[in-house]
Design a protein around this motif. Structure first.
Motif, PDB file in Angstrom:
ATOM      1  N   GLU A 140       0.197  12.603  73.334  1.00 17.14           N
ATOM      2  CA  GLU A 140      -0.475  13.707  73.434  1.00 17.14           C
ATOM      3  C   GLU A 140      -1.787  13.852  72.569  1.00 17.14           C
ATOM      4  OE1 GLU A 140       0.175  18.528  72.253  1.00 17.14           O
ATOM      5  OE2 GLU A 140       1.517  17.080  71.197  1.00 17.14           O
ATOM      6  N   TRP A 141      -1.971  13.079  71.526  1.00 19.72           N
ATOM      7  CA  TRP A 141      -3.357  12.908  71.110  1.00 19.72           C
ATOM      8  C   TRP A 141      -4.266  12.038  71.989  1.00 19.72           C
ATOM      9  CZ3 TRP A 141      -7.035   9.307  69.791  1.00 19.72           C
ATOM     10  CH2 TRP A 141      -8.045   9.593  69.160  1.00 19.72           C
ATOM     11  N   GLU A 142      -3.883  11.074  72.672  1.00 25.51           N
ATOM     12  CA  GLU A 142      -4.472  10.318  73.732  1.00 25.51           C
ATOM     13  C   GLU A 142      -4.838  11.203  74.552  1.00 25.51           C
ATOM     14  OE1 GLU A 142      -2.768   6.786  74.625  1.00 25.51           O
ATOM     15  OE2 GLU A 142      -2.402   6.180  72.487  1.00 25.51           O
ATOM     16  N   ILE A 143      -4.356  11.958  75.270  1.00 23.38           N
ATOM     17  CA  ILE A 143      -4.460  12.714  76.471  1.00 23.38           C
ATOM     18  C   ILE A 143      -5.561  13.721  75.990  1.00 23.38           C
ATOM     19  CG2 ILE A 143      -3.638  14.615  78.088  1.00 23.38           C
ATOM     20  CD1 ILE A 143      -3.057  11.267  78.789  1.00 23.38           C
ATOM     21  N   ARG A 144      -5.460  14.562  74.899  1.00 18.98           N
ATOM     22  CA  ARG A 144      -6.227  15.485  74.260  1.00 18.98           C
ATOM     23  C   ARG A 144      -7.513  15.026  74.212  1.00 18.98           C
ATOM     24  NH1 ARG A 144      -3.971  20.312  73.889  1.00 18.98           N
ATOM     25  NH2 ARG A 144      -1.949  20.461  73.410  1.00 18.98           N
ATOM     26  N   ASN A 145      -7.572  13.787  73.583  1.00 23.69           N
ATOM     27  CA  ASN A 145      -8.966  13.087  73.402  1.00 23.69           C
ATOM     28  C   ASN A 145      -9.592  12.825  74.600  1.00 23.69           C
ATOM     29  OD1 ASN A 145     -10.620  11.812  71.109  1.00 23.69           O
ATOM     30  ND2 ASN A 145     -10.191  10.084  72.384  1.00 23.69           N
ATOM     31  N   ALA A 146      -8.812  12.257  75.572  1.00 18.65           N
ATOM     32  CA  ALA A 146      -9.493  11.895  76.770  1.00 18.65           C
ATOM     33  C   ALA A 146     -10.156  13.151  77.592  1.00 18.65           C
ATOM     34  CB  ALA A 146      -8.368  11.194  77.773  1.00 18.65           C
ATOM     35  N   LYS A 147      -9.169  14.337  77.519  1.00 16.74           N
ATOM     36  CA  LYS A 147      -9.645  15.486  77.974  1.00 16.74           C
ATOM     37  C   LYS A 147     -11.146  16.092  77.400  1.00 16.74           C
ATOM     38  CE  LYS A 147      -8.328  20.292  78.583  1.00 16.74           C
ATOM     39  NZ  LYS A 147      -7.227  21.374  78.162  1.00 16.74           N
ATOM     40  N   ASP A 148     -11.261  15.940  76.163  1.00 17.84           N
ATOM     41  CA  ASP A 148     -12.170  16.511  75.331  1.00 17.84           C
ATOM     42  C   ASP A 148     -13.479  15.707  75.522  1.00 17.84           C
ATOM     43  OD1 ASP A 148     -10.659  18.370  74.080  1.00 17.84           O
ATOM     44  OD2 ASP A 148     -10.520  17.322  72.460  1.00 17.84           O
ATOM     45  N   MET A 149     -13.044  14.281  75.731  1.00 12.42           N
ATOM     46  CA  MET A 149     -14.437  13.304  76.094  1.00 12.42           C
ATOM     47  C   MET A 149     -14.903  13.825  77.689  1.00 12.42           C
ATOM     48  SD  MET A 149     -13.480   9.640  74.581  1.00 12.42           S
ATOM     49  CE  MET A 149     -14.659   9.070  75.310  1.00 12.42           C
ATOM     50  N   ALA A 150     -14.008  14.098  78.427  1.00 12.70           N
ATOM     51  CA  ALA A 150     -14.215  14.367  79.748  1.00 12.70           C
ATOM     52  C   ALA A 150     -14.884  15.485  79.833  1.00 12.70           C
ATOM     53  CB  ALA A 150     -12.933  14.563  80.720  1.00 12.70           C
ATOM     54  N   GLU A 151     -14.726  16.771  79.128  1.00 10.78           N
ATOM     55  CA  GLU A 151     -15.364  18.065  78.962  1.00 10.78           C
ATOM     56  C   GLU A 151     -16.812  17.900  78.519  1.00 10.78           C
ATOM     57  OE1 GLU A 151     -12.511  20.275  76.894  1.00 10.78           O
ATOM     58  OE2 GLU A 151     -11.609  21.030  78.989  1.00 10.78           O
ATOM     59  N   GLU A 152     -16.817  16.750  77.409  1.00  9.24           N
ATOM     60  CA  GLU A 152     -18.231  16.872  77.117  1.00  9.24           C
ATOM     61  C   GLU A 152     -19.007  16.253  77.663  1.00  9.24           C
ATOM     62  OE1 GLU A 152     -19.983  14.388  73.289  1.00  9.24           O
ATOM     63  OE2 GLU A 152     -17.808  14.875  73.112  1.00  9.24           O
ATOM     64  N   ARG A 153     -18.655  15.099  78.508  1.00 13.50           N
ATOM     65  CA  ARG A 153     -19.279  14.183  79.513  1.00 13.50           C
ATOM     66  C   ARG A 153     -19.894  15.457  80.612  1.00 13.50           C
ATOM     67  NH1 ARG A 153     -19.854   9.082  81.225  1.00 13.50           N
ATOM     68  NH2 ARG A 153     -21.466   9.041  82.879  1.00 13.50           N
ATOM     69  N   ARG A 154     -19.010  16.339  80.968  1.00 14.66           N
ATOM     70  CA  ARG A 154     -19.267  17.010  82.224  1.00 14.66           C
ATOM     71  C   ARG A 154     -20.489  17.877  81.631  1.00 14.66           C
ATOM     72  NH1 ARG A 154     -13.847  15.974  83.395  1.00 14.66           N
ATOM     73  NH2 ARG A 154     -13.815  15.567  85.658  1.00 14.66           N
ATOM     74  N   ARG A 155     -20.262  18.604  80.456  1.00 14.91           N
ATOM     75  CA  ARG A 155     -21.241  19.337  80.015  1.00 14.91           C
ATOM     76  C   ARG A 155     -22.706  18.935  79.801  1.00 14.91           C
ATOM     77  NH1 ARG A 155     -16.811  21.278  76.445  1.00 14.91           N
ATOM     78  NH2 ARG A 155     -17.816  19.982  74.949  1.00 14.91           N
ATOM     79  N   ALA A 156     -22.742  17.352  79.255  1.00 13.78           N
ATOM     80  CA  ALA A 156     -23.909  16.748  79.168  1.00 13.78           C
ATOM     81  C   ALA A 156     -24.594  16.592  80.554  1.00 13.78           C
ATOM     82  CB  ALA A 156     -23.876  15.518  78.689  1.00 13.78           C
ATOM     83  N   ASP A 157     -23.868  16.248  81.547  1.00 14.38           N
ATOM     84  CA  ASP A 157     -24.176  16.083  82.919  1.00 14.38           C
ATOM     85  C   ASP A 157     -24.831  17.393  83.373  1.00 14.38           C
ATOM     86  OD1 ASP A 157     -23.278  13.290  82.882  1.00 14.38           O
ATOM     87  OD2 ASP A 157     -21.707  13.742  84.030  1.00 14.38           O
TER      88      ASP A 157
END
Length: 478
Positions: free
Chosen positions: A453-470
């Motif tokens: 669960e932690w790995e998936i939540r962390n990957a999700k947070d990184m994906a959302e952060e990258r999308r915001r930056a883009d």
């Protein structure tokens, strides 16, 4: 082991599930010996081979003896109580090897299925295929947990998803190192299923069959999603040549009725025509290929899928049975060169999957992560309920045992005392077993679920952060 003097321009790869279960699989020795002979005589000559369900050293040595002149390097992987059944054979030196066990891998209570006892995982081999540092193929051979029920009611769906995530992480890491990635095995999933999209999306690898056959089936003809495509029921020949069906087809004798098998093995040869309608055949065996990463190797070399086919379809020459309950998948890759700055096309189609080969945190959609998190939550609740139930049984068994031993003092007859002792012994034994499963195994599984669960939540947070930056970068450019 000296490095090869020159990197190959083509690479021939085979993945095959051998059905080599000791004491269970019929004609095991004869079949696996014939598999070794077929590999030794195969054309084109195989250079990297991944085997699954090769459970015994005897069968491994039989195959090695017959193929050593073309595949001088090999590794048999040990795992679990009865072994992992995984083997990697290579024309070139295996410079590094490891066996990565899956944290979630079935339940010991399902002893009749055996997934937990065999310790399924990923057999990893780093193979030097050329003189340069970048001339490395990282091979990942696996056999995912079997689907014993249809999705989404499959109680092992969370296990298989966690396993797909685990091997996707390993392949992604190899691609980020700039190496050729080969994912081989019986993945127990159909094309474009959730686990399939997870592997191709997160690892940014290509399903080699769909590269050359993008319109191939996504399941057996009886599957609802496949029926919605409005295709005709495929023939056995079409399933082999176009759909890449490696399992459950009418051409495989292990899927015949007992009566048909008996006739075949008694010498009454049964011939199945290629034009026979084939309802249940599906593709469970894969070769995944990856070679691009966002760092890019200095040479910009890339591997393309030149040819792919279903193999090992012949029957044993003496027994008349198929060599396994699966057919092999065999691919030829060719080395090419990408234009500077280009990306590899993964040629994948499916929701939540990027269409470029760039490995980044956007390769899966946020909704995909949410689906996995919901799956983890549901399975965690199930396991907590199971732990409570089994630990309660353990506590009850203690009280029952004490009550039975106390009752012996007032037992009017010897046979009553015997029954009380028998009841207390059996009840306490079952209670201790429940206590061990609830306190140790389920506790360990819940902790593994927390890690997942932690790995998936962390990957999700990184994906959302990258999308915001883009998005911010796009707005700035405007």
């Amino acid at each position: 082991m000296p490095a090869p003097s020159e990197a190959p321009a083509t690479l021939n790869v085979i993945s095959y599930n051998c059905l080599g279960l000791k004491y269970i699989s019929h004609y095991r020795r004869e079949r696996l010996a014939e598999i070794g002979r077929k590999l030794a005589l195969a054309s084109p000559i195989p250079e990297i081979v991944g085997l699954q369900e090769c459970w015994t050293q005897e069968d491994y040595q039989s195959i090695r003896t017959q193929t050593k002149h073309i595949l001088p390097y090999g590794k048999y992987y040990y795992s679990g109580i009865f072994g992992g059944g995984l083997v990697i054979l290579s024309k070139w030196p295996i410079v590094e090897s490891s066996m990565v066990r899956y944290p979630l891998n079935g339940r010991p209570t399902a002893f009749f299925r055996g997934d937990w006892f065999v310790g399924k995982g990923v057999a990893c081999a780093r193979i030097r295929i050329g003189p340069r540092p970048a001339d490395v193929a990282e091979v990942f051979c696996t056999h995912l947990h079997a689907p014993y029920e249809s999705e989404p009611s499959d109680s092992y769906l969370c296990h298989r998803t966690a396993q797909a995530w685990e091997i996707a992480k390993l392949m992604r890491g190899a691609a980020e190192r700039g190496h050729l990635v080969l994912g081989l095995g019986d993945f127990n999933m159909v094309p474009l299923s959730f686990a399939h999209r997870l592997v191709t999306g997160y690892a940014s690898v290509r399903d080699a069959w769909r590269v050359l056959h993008p319109e191939s089936s996504i399941g057996p003809a009886t599957d609802d999603l496949e029926r919605k495509r409005g295709r005709e029921i495929p023939t056995a020949g079409y399933n082999l040549s176009e759909n890449g069906a490696t399992c459950d087809g009418v051409l495989n004798t292990w899927r015949w009725s007992k009566e048909q098998q008996k006739k075949q093995y008694n010498g009454d040869s049964i011939i199945v025509d290629d034009t026979t309608k084939d309802l249940r055949a599906k593709r469970l065996d894969y070769i995944f290929v990856g070679d691009c990463d966002y760092l890019h190797s200095p040479s910009n070399n890339t591997w393309q899928v030149q040819d792919i086919k279903v193999g090992m379809t012949e029957r044993h020459p003496l027994i008349g049975c198929s060599l396994s309950d699966h057919f092999s998948v065999e691919a030829t890759l060719s080395r090419g060169r990408n234009p500077a700055g280009s990306r590899c096309d993964t040629n994948q189609v499916g929701p939540g999957i990027a269409t470029t080969g760039q490995i980044d945190v956007d390769s899966l959609s946020v909704s995909t992560y949410d689906t996995i998190l919901s799956m983890i939550d549901a399975y965690t609740r199930r396991e907590r309920h199971q732990r409570h139930f089994r630990l309660s049984n353990f506590g009850i068994s203690i009280f029952v045992a004490v009550g039975c031993f106390t009752g012996i003092w007032w037992s009017p007859r010897p046979f009553v005392a015997f029954l009380l002792i028998l009841l207390s012994t059996l009840g306490f034994g079952a209670g201790v077993l429940d206590g061990l499963i609830g306190g140790l195994f389920i506790g360990s599984e819940i902790r593994a679920l927390k890690e997942f669960e932690w790995e998936i939540r962390n990957a999700k947070d990184m994906a959302e952060e990258r999308r915001r930056a883009d998005q911010e970068e796009v707005e700035k450019e405007r």
